[in-house]
Design an enzyme around this catalytic site. Structure first.
Site, PDB file in Angstrom:
ATOM      1  N   ASP A 113       0.817  -1.077   0.040  1.00  0.00           N
ATOM      2  CA  ASP A 113      -0.163  -0.051   0.030  1.00  0.00           C
ATOM      3  C   ASP A 113       0.802   1.302  -0.099  1.00  0.00           C
ATOM      4  OD1 ASP A 113       0.800   0.252   2.672  1.00  0.00           O
ATOM      5  OD2 ASP A 113      -0.938  -1.087   3.448  1.00  0.00           O
ATOM      6  N   HIS A 128       6.662  -7.482  -1.432  1.00  0.00           N
ATOM      7  CA  HIS A 128       5.721  -8.095  -2.277  1.00  0.00           C
ATOM      8  C   HIS A 128       5.303  -6.978  -3.320  1.00  0.00           C
ATOM      9  CE1 HIS A 128       4.553 -11.146   1.182  1.00  0.00           C
ATOM     10  NE2 HIS A 128       5.589 -11.418   0.660  1.00  0.00           N
ATOM     11  N   CYS A 136       3.834  -5.045 -17.497  1.00  0.00           N
ATOM     12  CA  CYS A 136       3.435  -5.962 -18.629  1.00  0.00           C
ATOM     13  C   CYS A 136       4.305  -7.342 -18.693  1.00  0.00           C
ATOM     14  CB  CYS A 136       3.794  -5.336 -19.531  1.00  0.00           C
ATOM     15  SG  CYS A 136       3.386  -6.386 -21.432  1.00  0.00           S
ATOM     16  N   CYS A 190       3.848  -2.431 -25.737  1.00  0.00           N
ATOM     17  CA  CYS A 190       4.058  -3.573 -26.771  1.00  0.00           C
ATOM     18  C   CYS A 190       2.380  -3.944 -27.153  1.00  0.00           C
ATOM     19  CB  CYS A 190       4.675  -4.779 -26.151  1.00  0.00           C
ATOM     20  SG  CYS A 190       3.544  -5.677 -24.917  1.00  0.00           S
ATOM     21  N   GLY A 228       2.408  -6.109  13.493  1.00  0.00           N
ATOM     22  CA  GLY A 228       1.174  -6.467  12.660  1.00  0.00           C
ATOM     23  C   GLY A 228       1.347  -7.603  11.447  1.00  0.00           C
ATOM     24  N   SER A 229       1.916  -8.556  11.880  1.00  0.00           N
ATOM     25  CA  SER A 229       1.982  -9.721  11.008  1.00  0.00           C
ATOM     26  C   SER A 229       1.774 -11.107  11.538  1.00  0.00           C
ATOM     27  CB  SER A 229       3.202  -9.866  10.371  1.00  0.00           C
ATOM     28  OG  SER A 229       3.297 -10.835   9.250  1.00  0.00           O
ATOM     29  N   ASN A 254       1.685  -7.252  17.930  1.00  0.00           N
ATOM     30  CA  ASN A 254       0.648  -7.608  17.385  1.00  0.00           C
ATOM     31  C   ASN A 254      -0.529  -7.893  17.936  1.00  0.00           C
ATOM     32  OD1 ASN A 254       0.061  -8.776  14.165  1.00  0.00           O
ATOM     33  ND2 ASN A 254      -0.394 -10.755  15.585  1.00  0.00           N
ATOM     34  N   GLY A 256      -2.671 -10.599  18.634  1.00  0.00           N
ATOM     35  CA  GLY A 256      -3.056 -12.205  18.458  1.00  0.00           C
ATOM     36  C   GLY A 256      -1.694 -12.885  18.223  1.00  0.00           C
TER      37      GLY A 256
HETATM   38  P1  NAD Z   1      -1.812 -11.208   8.209  1.00  0.00           P
HETATM   39  O1  NAD Z   1      -3.173 -10.857   7.662  1.00  0.00           O
HETATM   40  O2  NAD Z   1      -1.652 -12.690   8.141  1.00  0.00           O
HETATM   41  O3  NAD Z   1      -1.845 -10.953   9.636  1.00  0.00           O
HETATM   42  C1  NAD Z   1      -1.896  -9.629  10.277  1.00  0.00           C
HETATM   43  C2  NAD Z   1      -1.880  -9.670  11.629  1.00  0.00           C
HETATM   44  O4  NAD Z   1      -2.107  -8.444  12.188  1.00  0.00           O
HETATM   45  C3  NAD Z   1      -3.134 -10.591  12.214  1.00  0.00           C
HETATM   46  O5  NAD Z   1      -2.281 -11.393  13.174  1.00  0.00           O
HETATM   47  C4  NAD Z   1      -4.010  -9.613  13.080  1.00  0.00           C
HETATM   48  O6  NAD Z   1      -4.437 -10.032  14.248  1.00  0.00           O
HETATM   49  C5  NAD Z   1      -2.733  -8.351  13.556  1.00  0.00           C
HETATM   50  N1  NAD Z   1      -3.340  -7.020  13.411  1.00  0.00           N
HETATM   51  C6  NAD Z   1      -4.673  -6.489  12.612  1.00  0.00           C
HETATM   52  N2  NAD Z   1      -5.029  -5.324  13.051  1.00  0.00           N
HETATM   53  C7  NAD Z   1      -3.928  -5.080  13.960  1.00  0.00           C
HETATM   54  C8  NAD Z   1      -3.430  -3.875  14.632  1.00  0.00           C
HETATM   55  N3  NAD Z   1      -4.204  -2.599  14.506  1.00  0.00           N
HETATM   56  N4  NAD Z   1      -2.462  -3.853  15.480  1.00  0.00           N
HETATM   57  C9  NAD Z   1      -1.585  -4.760  15.649  1.00  0.00           C
HETATM   58  N5  NAD Z   1      -1.708  -6.184  14.939  1.00  0.00           N
HETATM   59  C10 NAD Z   1      -2.895  -6.181  14.124  1.00  0.00           C
HETATM   60  O7  NAD Z   1      -1.104 -10.340   7.212  1.00  0.00           O
HETATM   61  P2  NAD Z   1       0.439 -10.583   6.954  1.00  0.00           P
HETATM   62  O8  NAD Z   1       1.070 -11.366   7.927  1.00  0.00           O
HETATM   63  O9  NAD Z   1       1.061  -9.537   6.226  1.00  0.00           O
HETATM   64  O10 NAD Z   1       0.289 -11.617   5.483  1.00  0.00           O
HETATM   65  C11 NAD Z   1      -0.686 -11.183   4.716  1.00  0.00           C
HETATM   66  C12 NAD Z   1      -0.223 -10.914   3.361  1.00  0.00           C
HETATM   67  O11 NAD Z   1      -1.031 -10.431   2.546  1.00  0.00           O
HETATM   68  C13 NAD Z   1       0.932 -10.241   3.190  1.00  0.00           C
HETATM   69  O12 NAD Z   1       2.187 -10.988   2.517  1.00  0.00           O
HETATM   70  C14 NAD Z   1       0.580  -8.809   2.236  1.00  0.00           C
HETATM   71  O13 NAD Z   1       1.396  -8.997   0.883  1.00  0.00           O
HETATM   72  C15 NAD Z   1      -0.822  -9.079   2.039  1.00  0.00           C
HETATM   73  N6  NAD Z   1      -1.849  -8.056   2.169  1.00  0.00           N
HETATM   74  C16 NAD Z   1      -1.305  -6.711   2.398  1.00  0.00           C
HETATM   75  C17 NAD Z   1      -2.173  -5.694   2.866  1.00  0.00           C
HETATM   76  C18 NAD Z   1      -1.716  -4.178   2.592  1.00  0.00           C
HETATM   77  O14 NAD Z   1      -0.661  -3.967   1.873  1.00  0.00           O
HETATM   78  N7  NAD Z   1      -1.884  -3.323   3.609  1.00  0.00           N
HETATM   79  C19 NAD Z   1      -3.305  -5.890   3.419  1.00  0.00           C
HETATM   80  C20 NAD Z   1      -3.596  -7.484   3.318  1.00  0.00           C
HETATM   81  C21 NAD Z   1      -2.848  -8.277   2.913  1.00  0.00           C
END
Ligand code: NAD
Length: 284
Positions: A113, A128, A136, A190, A228-229, A254, A256
């Protein structure tokens, strides 16, 4: 545009442990979708995931099937203006401030984003890719997504369908039949290549040079902070494994459980914006 009303009452955790973890160190930060939920972009595996479950498109489906590509762009045409309207939240701003103050040496993000850039982070590695670019698959031409949006709307005048809420991939959910007859533009250079958002789809690998740059950022750091992952996706999780293998301390902030918890020295459960804003204040 807050996306997470259900978690607004989450108590603020004590940050003393995290403050001790960060103080005197330069941390590489790995961010995921949870860093952007408070900007209105949903995650995949957060507390609400079941309610919003959807199967992300795979690279193989996308390149194989014309109807899949048409459906993707038809949805994206509606989702893109909403996705691009998202603004950085306090978590993005705090990470930029922590970099400025020398506590963070850079951000490796799984997000597509560009909100870290918008918040002022300087060293950002987009594992990513970014939805703001289109590539393309034939000649490699890169086009800005805004420019493609203009071409999409010129080819599909009046394209508007009922949409509900924005999805994690920056598109929207539409009924199958709502996307019939949608025309997909071709490469502007192209004129025959298939266009694809310049992001890594499920079933695709992160480009090797990008992985190498991210490992180098981690090598330069004293510690790794994950924000946040869920770490369910290997391309992010590998940095936790690498940090653990090199005996670099690991902290996770995070909401959870994550796959990295067993490796973490410090775990803080809470909202990224709350944790990082207070951490920045405590450190300064
Ligand atoms: P995920 O959805 O697997 O995990 C997100 C984690 O963040 C969860 O454990 C959730 O409980 C936690 N979370 C949610 N809101 C939160 C907050 N406000 N504060 C703290 N924690 C919070 O996401 P991921 O591990 O990034 O994997 C998803 C894949 O999908 C990524 O590889 C990414 O490329 C893509 N993705 C990107 C976006 C974006 O660009 N914003 C959005 C969704 C998915």
């Amino acid at each position: 545009m807050k996306y997470v009303p259900h978690i607004k009452d989450i108590p603020s955790p004590s940050l003393d442990e995290l403050e001790r973890f960060v103080r005197g160190r330069s941390c590489a930060v790995l961010t995921g979708a949870g860093c952007s939920t408070e900007s209105g972009i949903p995650d995949y595996r957060g507390p609400e995931t079941k309610r919003r479950a959807r199967n992300p498109i795979t690279y193989q489906e996308y390149v194989r099937d014309e109807a899949t590509r048409a459906r993707y762009w038809a949805r994206s045409a509606i989702g893109w203006p909403r996705f691009r309207a998202a603004r950085p939240n306090d978590a993005h701003r705090a990470l930029a401030a922590l970099e400025e103050a020398g506590h963070v040496n850079g951000v490796i993000t799984q997000n597509v984003d560009r909100l870290h850039h918008a918040a002022g982070s300087r060293r950002v590695i987009e594992l990513h890719g970014a939805l703001a670019q289109v590539r393309c698959l034939e000649c490699g031409e890169i086009e800005h997504r805004d420019s493609l949006q203009e071409r999409i709307l010129a080819l599909n005048p009046g394209w508007d369908a009922e949409a509900t809420e924005i999805a994690p991939d920056g598109d929207v959910d539409l009924p199958e039949d709502a996307t019939q007859g949608f025309c997909v533009p071709q490469c502007r250079r192209c004129h025959h290549g298939q266009l694809k958002p310049n992001v890594v789809f499920f079933g695709e690998n992160v480009p090797k040079p990008t992985v190498a740059r991210a490992f180098s950022l981690l090598d330069d750091a004293d510690a790794l902070l994950v924000v946040g992952s869920s770490l369910a996706v290997y391309s992010g999780y590998r940095f936790v494994k690498k940090a653990a293998a090199c005996d670099k301390p690991i902290a996770i902030a995070n909401l959870g459980q994550t796959r990295g918890h067993p490796h973490a020295d410090v775990v803080i459960e809470g909202l990224a914006s709350d944790i990082l804003t207070r951490l920045t204040a405590q450190l300064s």
